[in-house]
Design a protein around this motif. Structure first.
Motif, PDB file in Angstrom:
ATOM      1  N   ALA A  87       0.837  -1.205   0.000  1.00 26.28           N
ATOM      2  CA  ALA A  87       0.000   0.000   0.000  1.00 26.28           C
ATOM      3  C   ALA A  87       0.874   1.259   0.000  1.00 26.28           C
ATOM      4  CB  ALA A  87      -0.928  -0.005   1.212  1.00 26.28           C
ATOM      5  N   HIS A  88       1.965   1.219   0.728  1.00 23.53           N
ATOM      6  CA  HIS A  88       2.888   2.363   0.778  1.00 23.53           C
ATOM      7  C   HIS A  88       3.492   2.631  -0.606  1.00 23.53           C
ATOM      8  CE1 HIS A  88       5.746   5.192   2.454  1.00 23.53           C
ATOM      9  NE2 HIS A  88       6.732   4.534   1.857  1.00 23.53           N
ATOM     10  N   PHE A 102      13.881   6.353 -13.255  1.00 24.67           N
ATOM     11  CA  PHE A 102      14.522   5.159 -12.707  1.00 24.67           C
ATOM     12  C   PHE A 102      13.856   4.744 -11.392  1.00 24.67           C
ATOM     13  CE2 PHE A 102      17.657   3.120  -9.931  1.00 24.67           C
ATOM     14  CZ  PHE A 102      17.956   2.013 -10.698  1.00 24.67           C
ATOM     15  N   ILE A 103      13.598   5.716 -10.503  1.00 23.18           N
ATOM     16  CA  ILE A 103      12.945   5.433  -9.214  1.00 23.18           C
ATOM     17  C   ILE A 103      11.542   4.881  -9.457  1.00 23.18           C
ATOM     18  CG2 ILE A 103      12.087   6.434  -7.052  1.00 23.18           C
ATOM     19  CD1 ILE A 103      15.123   6.281  -7.119  1.00 23.18           C
ATOM     20  N   LYS A 104      10.821   5.474 -10.398  1.00 25.26           N
ATOM     21  CA  LYS A 104       9.475   4.994 -10.719  1.00 25.26           C
ATOM     22  C   LYS A 104       9.515   3.549 -11.204  1.00 25.26           C
ATOM     23  CE  LYS A 104       5.340   5.807 -13.482  1.00 25.26           C
ATOM     24  NZ  LYS A 104       4.991   4.412 -13.384  1.00 25.26           N
ATOM     25  N   GLU A 105      10.489   3.242 -12.068  1.00 25.09           N
ATOM     26  CA  GLU A 105      10.621   1.877 -12.572  1.00 25.09           C
ATOM     27  C   GLU A 105      10.920   0.900 -11.425  1.00 25.09           C
ATOM     28  OE1 GLU A 105      13.641  -0.703 -15.389  1.00 25.09           O
ATOM     29  OE2 GLU A 105      13.400   1.435 -15.828  1.00 25.09           O
ATOM     30  N   CYS A 106      11.791   1.314 -10.527  1.00 24.31           N
ATOM     31  CA  CYS A 106      12.113   0.461  -9.370  1.00 24.31           C
ATOM     32  C   CYS A 106      10.887   0.250  -8.488  1.00 24.31           C
ATOM     33  CB  CYS A 106      13.240   1.077  -8.541  1.00 24.31           C
ATOM     34  SG  CYS A 106      14.853   1.040  -9.335  1.00 24.31           S
ATOM     35  N   LEU A 107      10.141   1.326  -8.247  1.00 25.90           N
ATOM     36  CA  LEU A 107       8.926   1.203  -7.432  1.00 25.90           C
ATOM     37  C   LEU A 107       7.895   0.307  -8.111  1.00 25.90           C
ATOM     38  CD1 LEU A 107       8.533   4.863  -6.092  1.00 25.90           C
ATOM     39  CD2 LEU A 107       9.096   2.816  -4.748  1.00 25.90           C
ATOM     40  N   ASP A 109       8.588  -2.188 -10.073  1.00 21.95           N
ATOM     41  CA  ASP A 109       9.096  -3.555  -9.876  1.00 21.95           C
ATOM     42  C   ASP A 109       8.822  -4.035  -8.460  1.00 21.95           C
ATOM     43  OD1 ASP A 109      10.005  -3.523 -12.492  1.00 21.95           O
ATOM     44  OD2 ASP A 109      12.113  -3.187 -11.946  1.00 21.95           O
ATOM     45  N   CYS A 110       9.027  -3.154  -7.487  1.00 23.50           N
ATOM     46  CA  CYS A 110       8.767  -3.510  -6.085  1.00 23.50           C
ATOM     47  C   CYS A 110       7.284  -3.811  -5.866  1.00 23.50           C
ATOM     48  CB  CYS A 110       9.218  -2.393  -5.154  1.00 23.50           C
ATOM     49  SG  CYS A 110      11.009  -2.185  -5.051  1.00 23.50           S
ATOM     50  N   LEU A 111       6.444  -2.986  -6.478  1.00 27.41           N
ATOM     51  CA  LEU A 111       4.999  -3.200  -6.362  1.00 27.41           C
ATOM     52  C   LEU A 111       4.621  -4.579  -6.895  1.00 27.41           C
ATOM     53  CD1 LEU A 111       2.276  -1.937  -5.560  1.00 27.41           C
ATOM     54  CD2 LEU A 111       2.120  -1.069  -7.900  1.00 27.41           C
ATOM     55  N   THR A 148      14.548  -8.483  -0.953  1.00 25.26           N
ATOM     56  CA  THR A 148      15.912  -8.316  -1.454  1.00 25.26           C
ATOM     57  C   THR A 148      15.901  -7.833  -2.900  1.00 25.26           C
ATOM     58  OG1 THR A 148      16.621 -10.099   0.010  1.00 25.26           O
ATOM     59  CG2 THR A 148      18.130  -9.488  -1.739  1.00 25.26           C
ATOM     60  N   THR A 149      15.041  -8.428  -3.713  1.00 26.05           N
ATOM     61  CA  THR A 149      14.923  -8.037  -5.117  1.00 26.05           C
ATOM     62  C   THR A 149      14.526  -6.567  -5.222  1.00 26.05           C
ATOM     63  OG1 THR A 149      14.308 -10.278  -5.767  1.00 26.05           O
ATOM     64  CG2 THR A 149      13.696  -8.507  -7.281  1.00 26.05           C
ATOM     65  N   CYS A 150      13.569  -6.165  -4.411  1.00 28.51           N
ATOM     66  CA  CYS A 150      13.112  -4.775  -4.416  1.00 28.51           C
ATOM     67  C   CYS A 150      14.276  -3.844  -4.073  1.00 28.51           C
ATOM     68  CB  CYS A 150      11.970  -4.612  -3.420  1.00 28.51           C
ATOM     69  SG  CYS A 150      11.418  -2.897  -3.206  1.00 28.51           S
TER      70      CYS A 150
END
Length: 191
Positions: A87-88, A102-107, A109-111, A148-150
């Motif tokens: 949710a965060h 880049f940060i958006k892409e990482c987020l 992926d984390c999502l 870890t992946t995130c």
């Protein structure tokens, strides 16, 4: 008939309940402390203080009667953490429209990995309740990999992108490690 008898018996009954509750809480606290001691001793990724604090933050753990109950509670605490982190991440993506690509892409992926983890919990809990501890272990291992992946995704950029999820990923990793450690104790006690 003595009029003070009803008062005395109700007082005795109340005191008995209080004593039994305190005794039960004492047992649960010792169970938590011993479990966390064993977890932190067998896995260097687990902090004893973090483990105890995690269980103490959950009212159900104060009534755990054995390691099996505490194990289920640890899985549910981890599930709550993963759901909250998911949710965060959604909030970060929705509220910050001008994120670095880049940060958006990482987020994103984390999502994805955290969303996948939420559905994995249903299976893990079902396996755990059916005492298929080895199957549950495999599913929880995938959840520990998700954190870890995130986090590792943010480290792929050479300019040192800072993850806004570091603490949450560390907590997820450690909570998953606690649950895995308890499951391994149960697997070893089954042998």
């Amino acid at each position: 008939m003595n009029p003070s008898f009803p008062f005395s018996s109700s007082l005795f009954f109340t005191l008995t309940i209080i004593f039994c509750s305190l005794h039960s809480l004492g047992f649960a606290n010792r169970l938590i402390q011993q479990t966390c001691k064993n977890c932190s001793k067998t896995d260097p990724n687990i902090s004893y203080k973090f483990c105890v604090a995690s269980f103490e933050s959950n009212h159900r753990s104060q009534h755990a009667k054995n390691l099996e109950e505490l194990g289920l509670i640890s899985i549910k605490i981890t599930r709550h953490n993963v759901t909250d982190t998911n949710a965060h991440i959604n909030d970060l993506l929705e509220k910050n429209k001008s994120l670095d690509p880049f940060i958006k892409e990482c987020l994103d992926d984390c999502l994805e990995v955290y969303s996948d983890s939420i559905s994995t919990f249903r299976e893990a809990i079902r396996d755990y309740k059916a005492k298929r501890h080895s199957d549950c272990n495999v599913k929880l291992s995938s959840i520990i990999d998700a954190s870890t992946t995130c986090e590792d995704g943010f480290k792929q950029k050479n300019n040192g992108a800072i993850s806004p999820l570091t603490k949450r990923n560390k907590d997820t990793f450690q909570l998953s490690a606690i649950a895995l450690s308890i499951i391994n104790m149960l697997i070893n006690s089954d042998v």
